[in-house]
Design a protein around this motif. Structure first.
Motif, PDB file in Angstrom:
ATOM      1  N   UNK A   1       0.860  -1.186   0.000  1.00  0.00           N
ATOM      2  CA  UNK A   1       0.000   0.000   0.000  1.00  0.00           C
ATOM      3  C   UNK A   1       0.891   1.229   0.000  1.00  0.00           C
ATOM      4  N   UNK A   2       0.607   2.156  -0.906  1.00  0.00           N
ATOM      5  CA  UNK A   2       1.331   3.412  -0.979  1.00  0.00           C
ATOM      6  C   UNK A   2       0.330   4.559  -0.980  1.00  0.00           C
ATOM      7  N   UNK A   3       0.656   5.632  -0.252  1.00  0.00           N
ATOM      8  CA  UNK A   3      -0.268   6.761  -0.182  1.00  0.00           C
ATOM      9  C   UNK A   3       0.490   8.077  -0.210  1.00  0.00           C
ATOM     10  N   UNK A   4      -0.264   9.138  -0.494  1.00  0.00           N
ATOM     11  CA  UNK A   4       0.257  10.498  -0.382  1.00  0.00           C
ATOM     12  C   UNK A   4      -0.665  11.262   0.545  1.00  0.00           C
ATOM     13  N   UNK A   5      -0.078  11.933   1.517  1.00  0.00           N
ATOM     14  CA  UNK A   5      -0.882  12.606   2.538  1.00  0.00           C
ATOM     15  C   UNK A   5      -0.172  13.857   3.019  1.00  0.00           C
ATOM     16  N   UNK A   6      -0.892  14.993   3.031  1.00  0.00           N
ATOM     17  CA  UNK A   6      -0.346  16.228   3.587  1.00  0.00           C
ATOM     18  C   UNK A   6      -1.208  16.731   4.742  1.00  0.00           C
ATOM     19  N   UNK A   7      -2.491  16.396   4.727  1.00  0.00           N
ATOM     20  CA  UNK A   7      -3.390  16.754   5.812  1.00  0.00           C
ATOM     21  C   UNK A   7      -3.571  15.527   6.706  1.00  0.00           C
ATOM     22  N   UNK A   8      -4.624  15.494   7.522  1.00  0.00           N
ATOM     23  CA  UNK A   8      -4.774  14.381   8.460  1.00  0.00           C
ATOM     24  C   UNK A   8      -5.276  13.104   7.797  1.00  0.00           C
ATOM     25  N   UNK A   9      -5.746  13.200   6.568  1.00  0.00           N
ATOM     26  CA  UNK A   9      -6.233  12.017   5.858  1.00  0.00           C
ATOM     27  C   UNK A   9      -5.514  11.904   4.509  1.00  0.00           C
TER      28      UNK A   9
END
Length: 282
Positions: free
Chosen positions: A182-190
């Protein structure tokens, strides 16, 4: 943020008692395990309930077991328990890694996987990987128990197939699958975008098309056709470019604080490529 309005807290000792309370109290009640999503929504005034049914103390909803090629996760099991449980770490290391990156320590210590799925918050990490792994939810209500593929359980944003008198008893995930990432991009809380990939490589070549599922962009997880990778090598730039394009076209993002529609489409393509390439490391 304000305090939620007054409510009565119920603490059933068994699943049967919880189901009976849910049927008796109807829409005036909500199920409560970790409460990390529910209580926040109540404090913000988005939701309001006269009754909360606390499931945390029900022994039948706790514990993680591995048998018959499946991992069974009780509805009261927290994210923290999953990220450290030896059966999860051994059988589904990709899920353990995902759980270590959910929200923050406070949320992981209190929040449950079942609660996350029942709330159906679209900008969440677990659904994409669980759908890619073929997870099922076990539901129990006044008419007995039933199972649904998680993909069918999640209908839309904050909407599921959970019946009015039902609760999630467990999440069942097949084990023994090939690699899962699993790979994600996140800058806020979600997360703004999250991509799950499940597949197998033999000698650096894909043995069949990997399963690719995008989450946190649409109202529910979205599958991406990855047939172009069947028999492709990890250094096949053309096949991976085609995958990135297919992933970007499969989603329907909306402009919000996490980014514009075009930006999220681009991110989806990039993360789809990275997630699938990472299968070469597992």
């Amino acid at each position: 943020m304000m305090l939620p309005s007054d409510f009565e807290l119920h603490r059933p000792a068994t699943v049967g008692e919880a189901v009976a309370l849910r049927a008796e109290l109807g829409e005036a009640a909500a199920l409560y395990a970790g409460g990390t999503e529910l209580l926040l929504a109540m404090k913000l005034g988005v939701l309001d309930y006269e009754h909360l049914i606390d499931l945390k103390r029900i022994a039948g909803l706790r514990g993680v077991t591995c048998a018959g090629g499946e991992l069974r996760i009780g509805a009261a099991v927290t994210h923290r328990e999953l990220e450290t449980h030896p059966d999860v770490v051994r059988e589904l290391p990709g899920l353990a890694a995902l759980e270590r990156a959910v929200a923050n320590v406070r949320v992981r210590a209190a929040g449950t996987l079942a609660g996350n799925l029942a709330f159906a918050e679209p900008h969440a990490d677990p659904p994409a990987l669980l759908v890619a792994l073929g997870a099922r939810v076990v539901l129990v209500g006044g008419e007995g128990s039933r199972e649904l593929a998680l993909e069918d359980f999640l209908v839309g944003a904050y909407e599921t197939e959970l019946g009015e008198d039902e609760l999630i008893e467990a999440i069942v995930v097949p084990v023994g699958a090939p690699g899962a990432v699993y790979r994600k991009f996140q800058v806020l809380e979600r997360p703004a975008v999250g991509v799950a990939a499940v597949g197998n490589l033999v000698g650096g070549v894909f043995d069949g098309a990997p399963t690719v599922v995008v989450g946190a962009v649409d109202e529910r997880p979205v599958r991406v056709g990855a047939e172009m990778l069947d028999g492709a090598a990890l250094d096949d730039e053309g096949a991976f470019a085609a995958l990135a394009e297919a992933a970007a076209e499969a989603v329907e993002p909306v402009d919000d604080l996490s980014g514009s529609e075009d930006y999220k489409r681009h991110l989806t393509g990039v993360l789809a490529k990275r997630a699938v390439q990472a299968l070469g490391d597992v």
